[in-house]
Enzyme design. Structure first.
Site, PDB file in Angstrom:
ATOM      1  CG  ASP A  48      -2.217   0.555   0.793  1.00  0.00           C
ATOM      2  OD1 ASP A  48      -2.153   1.829   0.650  1.00  0.00           O
ATOM      3  OD2 ASP A  48      -3.251   0.063   0.898  1.00  0.00           O
ATOM      4  CG  HIS A  66      -1.140   1.515  -3.211  1.00  0.00           C
ATOM      5  ND1 HIS A  66      -2.333   1.216  -2.965  1.00  0.00           N
ATOM      6  CD2 HIS A  66      -0.485   0.163  -4.129  1.00  0.00           C
ATOM      7  CE1 HIS A  66      -2.585  -0.181  -3.127  1.00  0.00           C
ATOM      8  NE2 HIS A  66      -1.474  -0.645  -3.654  1.00  0.00           N
TER       9      HIS A  66
END
Length: 438
Positions: A266, A289
């Site tokens: 993430d 991310h």
């Protein structure tokens, strides 16, 4: 001549009698141990509530050598370090260290593996405290051990003048949680999972030189903290591990994150509501991310983030680069934000502002309110994009983005020029900007 004859011998005697650890505080400072004095000294922050982070630890490192402290070894409280449950022993060691009226050092020895169930290291403590993690703290894989609170594993709460360091490992043992995530298996109902390491309501905090890996969910979260220095962290989890943000910052002011390597499933760094005066430098990010502000405004909430600077970062193979994401229907603002001196290597969406963020199965309804995004600088950002659109700025029609500055941008796709898609934003371009919004 007579003055020299008397002065030089006197100077030599003075220097020989002066304790060496006053002159050379850097010796053995990784361990906080002074071999000549046979004492352990803590390593904790000076007050860094203001913007000036240059004061660093104890403004003068010699200051920490002026008073001895008491050492608390977790093994002395019954921890074996053989992979057996050490929760009670380490909790007892913490309580003893925290109640010490003189500065204390809690030691987790090297080459040992300590299994821990959820535990909260509660303050306030009577004096400054340093936690030296040389060995490994490993989370229990028994999910029933988290039945009282699914959101926490290791928590430091209400502690001032705290340092957590040592070069050891914090292992969240997250595989069992990932396998039972609704983001991995659509047939499962969505349930929460623990953040591996939480600092809650801590003031004057240092977290440095640690390996944090395979968190159940987020790796380390700073919540409602003031005056934080983070450096030398290595945070790792598989690229497909769900919701495993590296460093999460919420309701925290005056935090500096530096010289850290983060690769997870993430956001490498996520900064959410209530956070102010956040600096990140020397960050290596990927997989993951990217570096995100938000999401903000979920559930029509009010959110505020301001004075964020990311200066000096390298992102490789991430699904986003530097991102601001807000939900429709929210309110508040994301303002005074700088992304500077950043290298992108095969990054999807290198520069993105999304005021219509929607992370749910059903499409989000169009709403009139939005979190205002304003005064954002993108400067000296270069490299390669894995998507044809290297710049995506998609803002609200009723709350358009204001004061967006692009300066010195050079992003390409496979050696060719990339594209930019910019909507509902007041953008100023300075110098060479490729791709261009105009």
């Amino acid at each position: 001549m007579s003055l020299q004859t008397h002065f030089i011998p006197s100077l030599i005697v003075f220097l020989l009698s002066f304790p060496s650890y006053y002159c050379f505080p850097g010796i053995s400072e990784a361990s906080g141990y002074d071999a000549s004095a046979g004492r352990v000294y803590p390593w904790y922050p000076s007050t860094i509530q203001g913007r000036n982070f240059g004061s660093k630890i104890m403004s003068s490192k010699m200051g920490r050598s002026l008073a001895a402290v008491k050492t608390f070894n977790v093994n002395d409280y019954g921890a074996k370090g053989d992979g057996s449950d050490a929760t009670e022993a380490i909790n007892n060691a913490w309580k003893a260290a925290c109640s010490s009226s003189q500065g204390s050092v809690l030691v987790v020895p090297k080459n040992k593996n300590y299994l821990l169930k959820p535990i909260t290291f509660e303050g306030p403590c009577k004096s400054s405290i340093t936690v030296q993690i040389y060995g490994t703290l490993q989370a229990s894989a028994d999910r029933s051990a988290y039945s009282k609170d699914l959101t926490r594993w290791l928590v430091f709460e209400n502690v001032q003048n705290l340092a957590v360091e040592g070069g050891g490992t914090i292992n969240g043992n997250g595989k069992i949680w990932w396998e039972n995530s609704c983001k991995v298996n659509d047939d499962l109902s969505c349930k929460d999972a623990p953040t591996a390491l939480i600092f809650y309501n801590c003031k004057n905090l240092v977290v440095k030189n640690l390996k944090i890996q395979n968190a159940q969910k987020m790796h380390v979260s700073f919540e409602k903290c003031v005056g934080v220095e983070v450096s030398g962290l290595t945070i790792t989890a598989p690229a497909d591990s769900p919701n495993t943000d590296g460093i999460h910052v919420t309701r925290t002011q005056n935090i500096q994150i530096s010289s850290s390597v983060i690769g997870t499933g993430d956001d490498c760094i996520s900064i959410v509501s209530g956070s102010q005066k956040v600096q990140a430098t020397g960050i290596t990010c990927g997989p993951g991310h990217g570096i995100s502000i938000g999401s903000l405004g979920d559930g029509n909430s009010e959110a505020h983030v301001s004075d964020v600077t990311v200066n000096g970062a390298t992102l490789t193979g991430t699904t986003n680069g530097v991102r601001i994401k807000t939900w429709q229907g929210g309110s508040g603002s994301a303002s005074n934000i700088k992304f500077q001196n950043i290298e992108m290597h095969n990054v999807k969406n290198p520069i993105i502002i999304d005021q219509k963020y929607c992370d749910q199965d059903k499409p989000c309804k169009s709403q009139s309110r939005a979190v205002q995004v304003q005064n954002v600088l993108y400067q000296n950002i270069r490299g390669t994009s894995s998507s044809s659109e290297a710049i995506q700025i998609d803002c609200s029609e009723k709350f358009p983005c204001k004061g967006i500055v692009l300066q010195g941008i050079d992003l390409r796709v496979g050696g060719k020029a990339a594209k930019a898609e910019c909507n509902n934003a007041k953008i100023i371009e300075k110098g060479n900007v490729s791709p261009s919004c105009t």
